[in-house]
Design a protein around this motif. Structure first.
Motif, short mmCIF file in Angstrom:
data_model
loop_
_atom_site.label_atom_id
_atom_site.label_comp_id
_atom_site.label_asym_id
_atom_site.label_seq_id
_atom_site.Cartn_x
_atom_site.Cartn_y
_atom_site.Cartn_z
N GLY B 145 -12.51 -4.15 21.28
CA GLY B 145 -12.42 -5.65 21.23
C GLY B 145 -13.28 -6.20 22.08
O GLY B 145 -13.43 -7.37 21.72
N ASN B 146 -13.41 -5.79 23.06
CA ASN B 146 -14.18 -6.13 24.40
C ASN B 146 -15.71 -5.95 24.32
O ASN B 146 -16.39 -6.34 25.47
CB ASN B 146 -13.55 -5.77 25.80
CG ASN B 146 -12.13 -6.28 25.86
OD1 ASN B 146 -11.80 -7.22 25.35
ND2 ASN B 146 -11.25 -5.44 26.25
N ALA B 147 -15.87 -5.35 23.27
CA ALA B 147 -17.46 -4.96 23.17
C ALA B 147 -18.38 -6.02 22.98
O ALA B 147 -19.47 -6.24 23.45
CB ALA B 147 -17.93 -3.93 21.90
N LEU B 192 -19.23 -20.02 14.65
CA LEU B 192 -18.96 -20.22 16.29
C LEU B 192 -18.70 -18.69 16.95
O LEU B 192 -18.97 -18.42 18.14
CB LEU B 192 -17.50 -20.78 16.51
CG LEU B 192 -17.62 -22.28 16.36
CD1 LEU B 192 -16.41 -23.01 16.17
CD2 LEU B 192 -18.34 -22.94 17.63
N LEU B 193 -18.95 -17.73 16.02
CA LEU B 193 -18.54 -16.34 16.48
C LEU B 193 -19.93 -15.58 16.38
O LEU B 193 -20.75 -15.49 15.30
CB LEU B 193 -17.56 -15.68 15.94
CG LEU B 193 -15.98 -16.26 15.83
CD1 LEU B 193 -15.22 -15.60 15.02
CD2 LEU B 193 -15.64 -16.33 17.41
N PRO B 194 -20.11 -14.39 17.05
CA PRO B 194 -21.34 -13.57 17.03
C PRO B 194 -21.32 -12.67 15.67
O PRO B 194 -22.19 -12.58 15.33
CB PRO B 194 -21.33 -12.67 18.31
CG PRO B 194 -19.92 -12.86 18.74
CD PRO B 194 -19.35 -14.22 18.47
#
Lengths: 232, 253
Positions: B145-147, B192-194
């Motif tokens: 999740g933090n990648a 809005l998201l990568p």
């Protein structure tokens, strides 16, 4: 996707409305600025010279063609969109949605625009045709006036004559009110349509648009009033 | 607020099927509790109709928790009724007084044809989503999740857009029957998201093209949709959609 497809989609058509709307807003700034010369207190000398510059210089004349194209696009596209959008709801509601979340003038841009179009026809007939086409066919020629040995069209006198009629003055004021409401929605909506989504900018543009919608039509409305009441 | 019961007059749109011509029909319901939901009141009415040997009123409903977007009644001129940021199933009868006459209509839009009574076909929304409301992810292990670092404000804004439940109230409220609030919520959510980046341009182009094909109108920024949206989706998303569309339109081949 071709550019033709881009600009004929529902979003693309609105882009055309937005861009032409902003172009026409820019025109209003030029128009109100030049016309404000009537208040110079020199019996129209500065105004007549400014009008002469606009009519006799290449750049404004080329821009004028763009202006006509802008008006044409904005009007035709506006009517087409209004008709298309109306047709998207073949069966209507028994109870109308009303005002929640939207202002009456934001829903009445077609009617307000139509009033402005009617005014525009009268306005072009009053000033543009005699100044540009005077002497051709039945179009009367403008009186001439001389400053420093050069002859100019006396557009100032033309304004004075046109605004002797109280009916014309009232029609011009009604048109200015329509313009004010058209701008109150159109100004900020045009920027949203061309993609300004920053909340701070949108707030600034709404405030600026409201100011513009009050100041510019008010200045325009004061012109016939000033002539009619003999202030200039 | 104190509990009370009420008797109501209902003026409900009845239409046998898509091809038949509908009409309003008057009904009277009695002893309705102020604590009931609007749909429960309709359940009571339908029980009464079944008891009387009449055809019950067809209406859409599913979760009855305000999160699925299935219910869809146009009540007294407002999609989802008089309360703000609310769905029909979460509208309680305390919004009404004893003796009120309530007019209930289906969503009205050419792109939302009536199936029966108060039910409309909203599959146009599904086809718009299919046209681009997705991201491509390789199969395999779930990525940490933090990648992918995502700014908090971007994540929040994306989430606010993703709140859209696709109920169609925006279309029902819009004078142009425009689906732009729905569409812009979907486009914003992913733009809005990568994760949304790979299909960013084709997504907006394809979804707008599908929206036009389905017969929705264009947006005039009146703001009626935002005010009626049960999830308070912001009008700002429409402006973002416009920006996405311009950039995609002039740079895509």
């Amino acid at each position: 996707m071709t550019w033709k497809q881009v600009f004929t989609s529902s979003v693309g058509k609105k882009l055309v409305m937005g861009f032409t709307g902003i172009f026409l807003i820019l025109f209003l700034i030029v128009h109100v600025g030049l016309n404000a010369c009537i208040w110079a207190g020199d019996n129209g000398e500065m105004f007549n010279k400014a009008a002469h510059f606009m009519g006799a210089t290449v750049v404004p004349r080329v821009l004028e063609i763009g202006l006509f194209a802008g008006f044409f696009l904005h009007i035709i596209q506006g009517y087409m969109l209004a008709a298309q959008n109306k047709a998207k709801r073949p069966v209507g509601y028994a109870v109308n949605y009303g005002n929640r979340g939207s202002k009456w003038y934001s829903r009445s841009m077609g009617i307000l625009g139509s009033l402005i179009l009617l005014f525009l026809i009268m306005h072009v007939y009053h000033f543009w045709t005699p100044s540009r086409l005077g002497g051709i066919g039945n179009v009367h020629e403008l009186a001439a006036v001389e400053y420093n040995g050069r002859e100019y069209h006396n557009l100032f006198l033309e304004m004075k004559m046109v605004f002797e009629s109280p009916v014309v003055v009232i029609l011009y004021i009604v048109a200015c009110i329509s313009l004010a409401y058209h701008l109150a929605h159109g100004f900020q909506s045009a920027f949203r349509t061309i993609g300004v989504h920053n909340k701070r900018y949108n707030m600034m543009l709404t405030a600026l648009g409201n100011g513009f919608a009050i100041i510019v039509p008010l200045a325009f409305a004061m012109m016939p009033v000033s002539f009619y009441l003999g202030w200039v | 607020m104190e509990h009370y019961t009420m008797n109501l007059n209902l003026k409900v749109w009845r239409q046998k099927n898509n091809s038949s011509k509908g009409a309003f029909k008057l009904y009277r319901v009695e002893n309705i509790s102020s604590e009931m939901s609007f749909l429960e009141m309709f359940d009571v009415l339908n029980e009464q109709l079944i008891h009387d040997g009449e055809e019950p009123i067809a209406f859409d409903h599913d979760c009855r928790e305000g999160i699925c977007g299935t219910c869809s009644m146009y009540i007294n001129g407002k999609p989802h009724g008089p309360w703000q940021a609310n769905t029909t199933c979460q509208l309680h009868m305390r919004a009404f007084k004893d003796g009120d006459t309530i007019v209930v209509e289906p969503w009205r839009a050419g792109a939302f044809p009536v199936i029966k009574d108060l039910m409309v076909d909203r599959s146009a929304f599904d086809r718009i989503i299919q046209a681009g409301g997705y991201i491509s992810v390789n199969t395999g292990n779930a990525v940490d999740g933090n990648a992918l670092p995502i700014a908090k404000d971007k994540a929040d804004e994306s989430f606010a857009a993703a709140m859209c439940i696709g109920c169609g109230a925006c279309v029902a409220a819009c004078k142009n029957s425009s689906a732009m609030l729905f569409l812009s919520a979907k486009v914003s959510h992913l733009a809005l998201l990568p994760q949304g980046e790979p299909e960013r341009k084709s997504r907006v182009m394809n979804m707008v093209a599908q929206m036009d094909k389905e017969g929705f109108g264009s947006c005039t920024n009146t703001g009626a949709c935002e005010a009626t949206c049960p999830k308070e989706i912001s009008l700002t998303h429409i402006a973002r959609l416009n920006k996405e569309y311009i950039f995609a339109g002039v740079t895509e081949k």
